[in-house]
Design an enzyme around this catalytic site. Sequence first.
Site, PDB file in Angstrom:
ATOM      1  N   CYS A  69      -8.510 -18.961 -15.287  1.00 43.88           N
ATOM      2  CA  CYS A  69      -7.594 -18.047 -15.987  1.00 43.88           C
ATOM      3  C   CYS A  69      -6.402 -18.812 -16.579  1.00 43.88           C
ATOM      4  O   CYS A  69      -5.753 -19.595 -15.869  1.00 43.88           O
ATOM      5  CB  CYS A  69      -7.089 -16.980 -15.012  1.00 43.88           C
ATOM      6  SG  CYS A  69      -5.879 -15.889 -15.764  1.00 43.88           S
ATOM      7  N   CYS A  75       1.108 -15.838 -13.386  1.00 47.48           N
ATOM      8  CA  CYS A  75       0.887 -14.450 -12.958  1.00 47.48           C
ATOM      9  C   CYS A  75       0.870 -14.419 -11.429  1.00 47.48           C
ATOM     10  O   CYS A  75       0.324 -15.320 -10.796  1.00 47.48           O
ATOM     11  CB  CYS A  75      -0.449 -13.980 -13.541  1.00 47.48           C
ATOM     12  SG  CYS A  75      -1.088 -12.460 -12.831  1.00 47.48           S
ATOM     13  N   CYS A  78      -3.979 -13.591  -8.925  1.00 48.70           N
ATOM     14  CA  CYS A  78      -5.051 -14.332  -8.241  1.00 48.70           C
ATOM     15  C   CYS A  78      -4.548 -15.621  -7.588  1.00 48.70           C
ATOM     16  O   CYS A  78      -4.449 -16.647  -8.252  1.00 48.70           O
ATOM     17  CB  CYS A  78      -6.137 -14.679  -9.240  1.00 48.70           C
ATOM     18  SG  CYS A  78      -6.878 -13.235  -9.983  1.00 48.70           S
ATOM     19  N   CYS A 157      -7.313  -9.837 -18.506  1.00 48.92           N
ATOM     20  CA  CYS A 157      -7.318 -10.200 -17.084  1.00 48.92           C
ATOM     21  C   CYS A 157      -8.762 -10.492 -16.688  1.00 48.92           C
ATOM     22  O   CYS A 157      -9.631  -9.624 -16.838  1.00 48.92           O
ATOM     23  CB  CYS A 157      -6.749  -9.047 -16.268  1.00 48.92           C
ATOM     24  SG  CYS A 157      -6.954  -9.279 -14.492  1.00 48.92           S
ATOM     25  N   PHE A 305      -7.582   9.608   6.437  1.00 48.21           N
ATOM     26  CA  PHE A 305      -7.269   8.935   5.163  1.00 48.21           C
ATOM     27  C   PHE A 305      -8.541   8.936   4.297  1.00 48.21           C
ATOM     28  O   PHE A 305      -8.970   7.893   3.804  1.00 48.21           O
ATOM     29  CB  PHE A 305      -6.801   7.486   5.382  1.00 48.21           C
ATOM     30  CG  PHE A 305      -5.607   7.317   6.272  1.00 48.21           C
ATOM     31  CD1 PHE A 305      -4.311   7.366   5.753  1.00 48.21           C
ATOM     32  CD2 PHE A 305      -5.752   7.073   7.635  1.00 48.21           C
ATOM     33  CE1 PHE A 305      -3.204   7.182   6.579  1.00 48.21           C
ATOM     34  CE2 PHE A 305      -4.650   6.889   8.472  1.00 48.21           C
ATOM     35  CZ  PHE A 305      -3.370   6.937   7.943  1.00 48.21           C
ATOM     36  N   GLU A 326      -6.414  13.990   4.436  1.00 46.32           N
ATOM     37  CA  GLU A 326      -5.838  13.118   3.421  1.00 46.32           C
ATOM     38  C   GLU A 326      -4.548  13.767   2.916  1.00 46.32           C
ATOM     39  O   GLU A 326      -4.449  14.992   2.864  1.00 46.32           O
ATOM     40  CB  GLU A 326      -6.897  12.965   2.306  1.00 46.32           C
ATOM     41  CG  GLU A 326      -6.414  12.618   0.924  1.00 46.32           C
ATOM     42  CD  GLU A 326      -5.836  11.222   0.839  1.00 46.32           C
ATOM     43  OE1 GLU A 326      -6.399  10.275   1.435  1.00 46.32           O
ATOM     44  OE2 GLU A 326      -4.791  11.070   0.164  1.00 46.32           O
ATOM     45  N   ASP A 374      -9.149   4.843   7.632  1.00 42.19           N
ATOM     46  CA  ASP A 374      -9.021   3.882   6.528  1.00 42.19           C
ATOM     47  C   ASP A 374      -7.591   3.931   5.984  1.00 42.19           C
ATOM     48  O   ASP A 374      -7.332   4.436   4.884  1.00 42.19           O
ATOM     49  CB  ASP A 374     -10.033   4.256   5.427  1.00 42.19           C
ATOM     50  CG  ASP A 374     -10.009   3.270   4.262  1.00 42.19           C
ATOM     51  OD1 ASP A 374      -9.444   2.172   4.397  1.00 42.19           O
ATOM     52  OD2 ASP A 374     -10.569   3.617   3.190  1.00 42.19           O
ATOM     53  N   CYS A 400      -7.307  -2.997   5.157  1.00 43.50           N
ATOM     54  CA  CYS A 400      -7.125  -3.909   4.010  1.00 43.50           C
ATOM     55  C   CYS A 400      -6.037  -4.931   4.315  1.00 43.50           C
ATOM     56  O   CYS A 400      -5.613  -5.654   3.411  1.00 43.50           O
ATOM     57  CB  CYS A 400      -6.835  -3.127   2.735  1.00 43.50           C
ATOM     58  SG  CYS A 400      -5.414  -2.044   2.866  1.00 43.50           S
TER      59      CYS A 400
HETATM   60  C1  LIG Z   1      -6.929   2.929   1.630  1.00 39.94           C
HETATM   61  S1  LIG Z   1      -6.956   4.537   0.904  1.00 39.94           S
HETATM   62  C2  LIG Z   1      -8.508   5.072   1.473  1.00 39.94           C
HETATM   63  C3  LIG Z   1      -9.121   6.251   0.793  1.00 39.94           C
HETATM   64  C4  LIG Z   1     -10.623   6.473   1.042  1.00 39.94           C
HETATM   65  N1  LIG Z   1     -11.013   6.296   2.421  1.00 39.94           N
HETATM   66  C5  LIG Z   1     -11.463   5.596   0.132  1.00 39.94           C
HETATM   67  O1  LIG Z   1     -12.193   4.728   0.627  1.00 39.94           O
HETATM   68  O2  LIG Z   1     -11.394   5.803  -1.104  1.00 39.94           O
HETATM   69  C6  LIG Z   1      -5.795   5.336   1.878  1.00 39.94           C
HETATM   70  C7  LIG Z   1      -5.629   6.819   1.583  1.00 39.94           C
HETATM   71  O3  LIG Z   1      -4.700   7.324   2.531  1.00 39.94           O
HETATM   72  C8  LIG Z   1      -3.840   8.270   1.909  1.00 39.94           C
HETATM   73  N2  LIG Z   1      -2.615   8.262   2.734  1.00 39.94           N
HETATM   74  C9  LIG Z   1      -1.716   7.258   2.858  1.00 39.94           C
HETATM   75  N3  LIG Z   1      -0.784   7.560   3.767  1.00 39.94           N
HETATM   76  C10 LIG Z   1      -1.095   8.794   4.240  1.00 39.94           C
HETATM   77  C11 LIG Z   1      -0.522   9.645   5.228  1.00 39.94           C
HETATM   78  N4  LIG Z   1       0.568   9.286   5.908  1.00 39.94           N
HETATM   79  N5  LIG Z   1      -1.109  10.835   5.467  1.00 39.94           N
HETATM   80  C12 LIG Z   1      -2.211  11.209   4.787  1.00 39.94           C
HETATM   81  N6  LIG Z   1      -2.818  10.431   3.868  1.00 39.94           N
HETATM   82  C13 LIG Z   1      -2.270   9.245   3.592  1.00 39.94           C
HETATM   83  C14 LIG Z   1      -3.700   7.803   0.493  1.00 39.94           C
HETATM   84  O4  LIG Z   1      -3.420   8.900  -0.364  1.00 39.94           O
HETATM   85  C15 LIG Z   1      -5.079   7.180   0.221  1.00 39.94           C
HETATM   86  O5  LIG Z   1      -5.947   8.125  -0.354  1.00 39.94           O
END
Ligand SMILES: C[S@@+](CC[C@H](N)C(=O)[O-])C[C@H]1O[C@@H](n2cnc3c(N)ncnc32)[C@H](O)[C@@H]1O
EC number: 2.1.1.190
Length: 443
Positions: A69, A75, A78, A157, A305, A326, A374, A400
């Site tokens: 790149c 940037c 990466c 990008c 989540f 969520e 998640d 993550c």
């Molecule tokens: C890493 S993403 C995962 C979403 C889903 N599992 C996916 O794989 O697409 C985290 C999610 O948690 C939600 N989120 C973050 N903090 C939160 C909270 N305190 N209460 C409820 N949801 C939350 C965000 O809106 C987001 O959609």
Amino acid sequence: MNIHDLTINKLINGGYGLGRLDDGRAAMVRLALPGETVDVRIERQTKSLVEGVAVRVHAPHPRRIEPPCPYYGDCGGCDLQHGDYPCQLELKKAIISDLLQRHPEPAVRRATAILAEPLPSPLAFGYRQRIRLQIDAHGRTGFRRFHRHEIVAVAGCQIARDDINQTLATLRPHPAYASLLQQTTELEIMADPDGGGTVCVFILKRRPRPRDFNQATALCRESEIMNRIFFAGRDFPLTPAAGRDPQIGRSLSVTYPAEPGRPALTLGWEAGGFCQINLAQNRRLIATVVDLAAPGPEESVLDLFCGMGNFSIPLATGCRRLLGIEGQGSAIRSARANARCAGIDNAEFRQAPIHDACTQLTAQGQPFDCVIIDPPRQGAPGLARQLAALTGRRLVYISCDPATLCRDLGDLIAAGFTVRRLQPVDMFPQTHHIETVVLLEKN
Ligand SMILES: C[S@@+](CC[C@H](N)C(=O)[O-])C[C@H]1O[C@@H](n2cnc3c(N)ncnc32)[C@H](O)[C@@H]1O
């Protein structure tokens, strides 16, 4: 000031090379690889720590390559492009392993033995489903420099999908684009795989005016690849601005064809809403989560989540009952629409903050056979005891950030779980970021 001939001992979370100065201070060095001897330009320092960037490499790592790149190094994106892809995977595994081994809880340290090889991404470049460009005072679009407000102007990008780069190339010469950028702070360009094009969201400094809508219409008419434009801003919601189709729908979607043992899967989400950034690798992430969760037909699943139902939809087809929770309203709307589209009637989705929902579910005293969690980068601090109360058998944690994951694993082990599987999944090639899927079982 520069440091000369610093040896990098290992790569640590955040993608920094770690070395030690003669005066005993630790040095965290960007753009270096383990075993290298480098000259470092110091960017920040305290009594105990020096942070900087490798500006010259004397003894390169055997897998060091010329980053393809043109914006690499300027940037802030990466930060591993100077290693070939197999080297990046090895380094990511080593970072997770190092964090596990340094944990005070012996059971977390022991989990290092079951850490699997990371699942490589099908695409090492051209994988990002969306990019968010910053706009500077001169109307230039780009990404931020590392830890700086300043923008590095970019024409494209290399980790973004081709259709996103094509969109950028068709927008750039257009006078309506330059004019809209004068009122824009950020521009998000996202691919809509099933729609066969791209969608743009201009984040405006003020509410949109008729002239802005006219310019958006002109851009949509000119660009063959861009299907829809939306406006968004601090004091107004996502607003349809222009589209090829007069009915400007908000949804984007991806369809994964059927594979042996896995039915076809369509997932939709709203423009501006969350979806996994690497859609090709997302199919493998989903398969990993479903395989580790392994819900039986009589089992109940709680998906915390859950977003737009990325894991809920495929999990619900194999269990008796699924509850997804969520916080984002648009994600819940998409999850319900995805369930309807898949013909699923055993899934319920609730919009609630996770901690509140867990408190309420714990008070009801009805555990789920399997819990999926998640969370965003911050992880799930303070939830371990509730997760133990809510989990009948298995907990699948998708993380993550390996640092918050290791912290939470310590709490989960103390709350009565055993770590059974640790599977890294590389969702973010060319960067230090890594997703990890962990299977825990109740003791
Ligand atoms: C890493 S993403 C995962 C979403 C889903 N599992 C996916 O794989 O697409 C985290 C999610 O948690 C939600 N989120 C973050 N903090 C939160 C909270 N305190 N209460 C409820 N949801 C939350 C965000 O809106 C987001 O959609």
